[in-house]
Enzyme design. Structure first.
Site, PDB file in Angstrom:
ATOM      1  N   GLN A 191       0.844  -1.201   0.000  1.00  0.00           N
ATOM      2  CA  GLN A 191       0.000   0.000   0.000  1.00  0.00           C
ATOM      3  C   GLN A 191       0.878   1.250   0.000  1.00  0.00           C
ATOM      4  O   GLN A 191       1.771   1.396   0.842  1.00  0.00           O
ATOM      5  CB  GLN A 191      -0.913   0.020   1.226  1.00  0.00           C
ATOM      6  CG  GLN A 191      -1.954   1.140   1.105  1.00  0.00           C
ATOM      7  CD  GLN A 191      -2.767   1.361   2.360  1.00  0.00           C
ATOM      8  OE1 GLN A 191      -2.205   1.541   3.439  1.00  0.00           O
ATOM      9  NE2 GLN A 191      -4.072   1.376   2.236  1.00  0.00           N
ATOM     10  N   TYR A 249      -5.731  10.838   4.469  1.00  0.00           N
ATOM     11  CA  TYR A 249      -4.374  11.159   4.015  1.00  0.00           C
ATOM     12  C   TYR A 249      -4.455  11.942   2.692  1.00  0.00           C
ATOM     13  O   TYR A 249      -5.547  12.256   2.214  1.00  0.00           O
ATOM     14  CB  TYR A 249      -3.540   9.874   3.938  1.00  0.00           C
ATOM     15  CG  TYR A 249      -3.441   9.234   5.305  1.00  0.00           C
ATOM     16  CD1 TYR A 249      -2.656   9.814   6.302  1.00  0.00           C
ATOM     17  CD2 TYR A 249      -4.202   8.117   5.637  1.00  0.00           C
ATOM     18  CE1 TYR A 249      -2.610   9.276   7.585  1.00  0.00           C
ATOM     19  CE2 TYR A 249      -4.162   7.564   6.924  1.00  0.00           C
ATOM     20  CZ  TYR A 249      -3.358   8.152   7.892  1.00  0.00           C
ATOM     21  OH  TYR A 249      -3.319   7.636   9.168  1.00  0.00           O
ATOM     22  N   ARG A 269      -7.669   2.116  -2.708  1.00  0.00           N
ATOM     23  CA  ARG A 269      -8.492   2.119  -1.478  1.00  0.00           C
ATOM     24  C   ARG A 269      -9.124   3.487  -1.267  1.00  0.00           C
ATOM     25  O   ARG A 269      -8.448   4.512  -1.321  1.00  0.00           O
ATOM     26  CB  ARG A 269      -7.646   1.767  -0.255  1.00  0.00           C
ATOM     27  CG  ARG A 269      -8.530   1.543   0.977  1.00  0.00           C
ATOM     28  CD  ARG A 269      -7.778   1.061   2.199  1.00  0.00           C
ATOM     29  NE  ARG A 269      -8.623   0.125   2.935  1.00  0.00           N
ATOM     30  CZ  ARG A 269      -8.517  -0.147   4.233  1.00  0.00           C
ATOM     31  NH1 ARG A 269      -7.572   0.415   4.952  1.00  0.00           N
ATOM     32  NH2 ARG A 269      -9.333  -1.001   4.813  1.00  0.00           N
ATOM     33  N   GLY A 293      -8.557  -6.742   9.268  1.00  0.00           N
ATOM     34  CA  GLY A 293      -7.391  -6.114   9.869  1.00  0.00           C
ATOM     35  C   GLY A 293      -7.007  -6.754  11.184  1.00  0.00           C
ATOM     36  O   GLY A 293      -6.124  -7.615  11.256  1.00  0.00           O
ATOM     37  N   ARG A 294      -7.709  -6.331  12.257  1.00  0.00           N
ATOM     38  CA  ARG A 294      -7.276  -6.735  13.588  1.00  0.00           C
ATOM     39  C   ARG A 294      -7.296  -8.240  13.807  1.00  0.00           C
ATOM     40  O   ARG A 294      -6.433  -8.791  14.498  1.00  0.00           O
ATOM     41  CB  ARG A 294      -8.119  -6.005  14.633  1.00  0.00           C
ATOM     42  CG  ARG A 294      -7.782  -4.521  14.695  1.00  0.00           C
ATOM     43  CD  ARG A 294      -8.887  -3.710  15.292  1.00  0.00           C
ATOM     44  NE  ARG A 294     -10.090  -3.762  14.479  1.00  0.00           N
ATOM     45  CZ  ARG A 294     -11.239  -3.203  14.786  1.00  0.00           C
ATOM     46  NH1 ARG A 294     -11.353  -2.542  15.917  1.00  0.00           N
ATOM     47  NH2 ARG A 294     -12.275  -3.295  13.979  1.00  0.00           N
TER      48      ARG A 294
HETATM   49  C1  LIG Z   1      -3.201  -0.886  13.950  1.00  0.00           C
HETATM   50  C2  LIG Z   1      -3.929  -0.441  12.712  1.00  0.00           C
HETATM   51  C3  LIG Z   1      -3.191   0.090  11.678  1.00  0.00           C
HETATM   52  C4  LIG Z   1      -3.844   0.477  10.480  1.00  0.00           C
HETATM   53  N1  LIG Z   1      -3.094   0.922   9.440  1.00  0.00           N
HETATM   54  C5  LIG Z   1      -3.676   1.162   8.239  1.00  0.00           C
HETATM   55  C6  LIG Z   1      -2.884   1.477   7.093  1.00  0.00           C
HETATM   56  O1  LIG Z   1      -1.651   1.508   7.134  1.00  0.00           O
HETATM   57  N2  LIG Z   1      -3.549   1.725   5.932  1.00  0.00           N
HETATM   58  C7  LIG Z   1      -4.916   1.682   5.841  1.00  0.00           C
HETATM   59  O2  LIG Z   1      -5.466   1.920   4.759  1.00  0.00           O
HETATM   60  N3  LIG Z   1      -5.682   1.351   6.903  1.00  0.00           N
HETATM   61  C8  LIG Z   1      -5.093   1.066   8.083  1.00  0.00           C
HETATM   62  N4  LIG Z   1      -5.866   0.666   9.143  1.00  0.00           N
HETATM   63  C9  LIG Z   1      -7.307   0.392   8.944  1.00  0.00           C
HETATM   64  C10 LIG Z   1      -7.481  -1.102   8.627  1.00  0.00           C
HETATM   65  O3  LIG Z   1      -6.994  -1.406   7.319  1.00  0.00           O
HETATM   66  C11 LIG Z   1      -8.965  -1.521   8.706  1.00  0.00           C
HETATM   67  O4  LIG Z   1      -9.712  -0.718   7.837  1.00  0.00           O
HETATM   68  C12 LIG Z   1      -9.518  -1.420  10.129  1.00  0.00           C
HETATM   69  O5  LIG Z   1      -8.656  -2.081  11.047  1.00  0.00           O
HETATM   70  C13 LIG Z   1     -10.925  -2.039  10.234  1.00  0.00           C
HETATM   71  O6  LIG Z   1     -10.870  -3.391   9.863  1.00  0.00           O
HETATM   72  P1  LIG Z   1     -10.937  -4.576  10.967  1.00  0.00           P
HETATM   73  O7  LIG Z   1     -12.234  -4.385  11.694  1.00  0.00           O
HETATM   74  O8  LIG Z   1     -10.895  -5.845  10.177  1.00  0.00           O
HETATM   75  O9  LIG Z   1      -9.757  -4.413  11.881  1.00  0.00           O
HETATM   76  C14 LIG Z   1      -5.240   0.336  10.363  1.00  0.00           C
HETATM   77  C15 LIG Z   1      -5.977  -0.174  11.443  1.00  0.00           C
HETATM   78  C16 LIG Z   1      -5.336  -0.564  12.600  1.00  0.00           C
HETATM   79  C17 LIG Z   1      -6.146  -1.185  13.718  1.00  0.00           C
END
Ligand SMILES: Cc1cc2nc3c(=O)[nH]c(=O)nc-3n(C[C@H](O)[C@H](O)[C@H](O)COP(=O)(O)O)c2cc1C
Length: 368
Positions: A106, A185, A232, A318-319
């Site tokens: 990304q 961003y 995205r 993500g998490r």
């Molecule tokens: C620790 C953390 C770091 C993240 N870093 C990014 C990132 O670098 N780029 C991005 O587009 N989204 C980032 N996100 C958002 C995640 O891609 C995702 O949209 C968000 O965690 C919700 O999805 P989930 O419920 O499956 O965790 C981040 C989220 C978390 C929790």
């Protein structure tokens, strides 16, 4: 939490995403982890971390800066603009492929979310409007500054930085790149009617606000081919002190303009019960990847229904992936999931990064 997917579940069926065939539709969402070296070179720990998660249909890397000035929202975030970065990303690509996985990097420019105490660079944005937020700088929490509005003649350089970073990613052996135009961003700031008050050809009417993201997509497609490019977006999302008043028009313009390119996928972070989801989903006929982005745990039941109905090509997680390197196996078995530890999301070192146990490790008899 536990959820069991049948072996014939739609989320477990293969899907073509541009030049890649993903063996399942549960992708790893981009996750900033702040474990890179201070110069933006990913650490060796990152190689282990990503290879551990190679069973994801596709891994999308943490956000990675296209230039030194593009970095600076968090400490120790990686880049893709010098040879050293590229060499370490090549190690990661090799390890993920060796483990049977596929990976996109990304690419971002942090725009007004950058802090000079982190990047060493001036904070820039479409307009001189600060995010009402603080950054975690090396010397503690500090409010984000009022950014300098980019001059029109600087914008081509930013497009060129995305192009060059995409070239490096592919030369490093990555399967493709995802252009980060979400979460407040720089590219999102141009799309948004809240943060973009420009009166040149990059501001004002929705098609002007969509111009920068469209130009970046076009340049990157020209450089590495459409089958290796994802995008995205997070229309209407509040991340980065961002709340668009009109969360549809600029995105309609953007998707209409880039549709003929046939990029690998569109990745949308959105509540799928909103009218905006319906409006934008109807506009996109290529692969569509959803991230529901709620504060709660992933609702795999909902995602499976969406995949079954054909509303989504895949979902990013993500998490749950952060805390479960063997997430796919656990879903097949209906096993309990490890709980993500928020305290180590951005902490340095291996703890909370590469030490989440797999099911097999948990079941190993403990030595006395
Ligand atoms: C620790 C953390 C770091 C993240 N870093 C990014 C990132 O670098 N780029 C991005 O587009 N989204 C980032 N996100 C958002 C995640 O891609 C995702 O949209 C968000 O965690 C919700 O999805 P989930 O419920 O499956 O965790 C981040 C989220 C978390 C929790």
């Amino acid at each position: 939490m536990a959820f069991q997917l049948d072996s014939d579940a739609s989320l477990l069926k293969p899907v073509r995403i541009g030049d890649v065939v993903a063996p399942n539709r549960i992708f790893m969402a981009p996750l900033t982890r702040s474990r890179a070296h201070a110069d933006g070179t990913p650490s060796d720990l990152a190689t282990v971390y990503y290879a551990q998660r190679a069973a994801a249909g596709l891994i999308i890397s943490e956000a990675t800066a296209v230039s030194e000035a593009a970095n600076g929202a968090y400490v120790n975030t990686p880049g893709m603009y010098i040879d050293r970065h590229q060499e370490q990303w090549a190690e990661i690509a090799g390890a993920v492929h060796e483990a049977g996985g596929r990976m996109f990097v990304q690419l971002w420019h942090v725009g007004r979310m950058g802090h000079p105490d982190i990047s060493g660079a001036e904070t820039v944005a479409p307009s001189a409007i600060a995010a009402n937020m603080a950054a975690h700088t090396p010397s503690g929490k500090s409010p984000l500054p009022v950014p300098r509005a980019l001059r029109t003649d600087e914008i081509a350089g930013i497009v060129a930085d995305f192009r060059a970073a995409a070239r490096r990613a592919v030369d490093a052996g990555m399967d493709g790149v995802e252009i980060h135009s979400a979460n407040g961003y720089l590219l999102h700031e141009f799309l948004s009617d809240v943060t973009n008050r420009r009166d040149d050809s990059y501001g004002g009417a929705p098609h002007n606000r969509a111009r920068l993201t469209a130009e970046v997509v076009e340049a990157v497609v020209d450089e590495i081919g459409a089958g290796r490019v994802g995008l995205r977006i997070s229309p209407g999302g509040s991340a980065g002190d961002m709340r668009e008043v009109d969360e549809v028009s600029a995105y309609e313009e953007l998707l209409t303009r880039i549709a003929p390119l046939g990029i690998a996928y569109l990745h949308v972070l959105i509540d799928p019960t909103t009218p905006t989801f319906g409006a934008l989903r109807a506009l996109w006929s290529g692969p569509f990847i959803l991230n529901t982005g709620r504060d709660t745990e992933t609702d795999f039941c909902q995602l499976e229904s969406f995949a079954e109905w054909g509303a989504i090509s895949a979902a990013t997680v993500g998490r749950a992936f952060l805390a479960n390197p063997d997430l796919i196996d656990r879903l097949l078995l209906g096993a309990e999931l490890n709980t993500p530890d928020v305290a180590t999301f951005y902490a340095p070192g291996p703890v909370g990064y590469i030490d989440y146990p797999t099911l097999a490790e948990l079941e190993e008899p403990q030595s006395a």
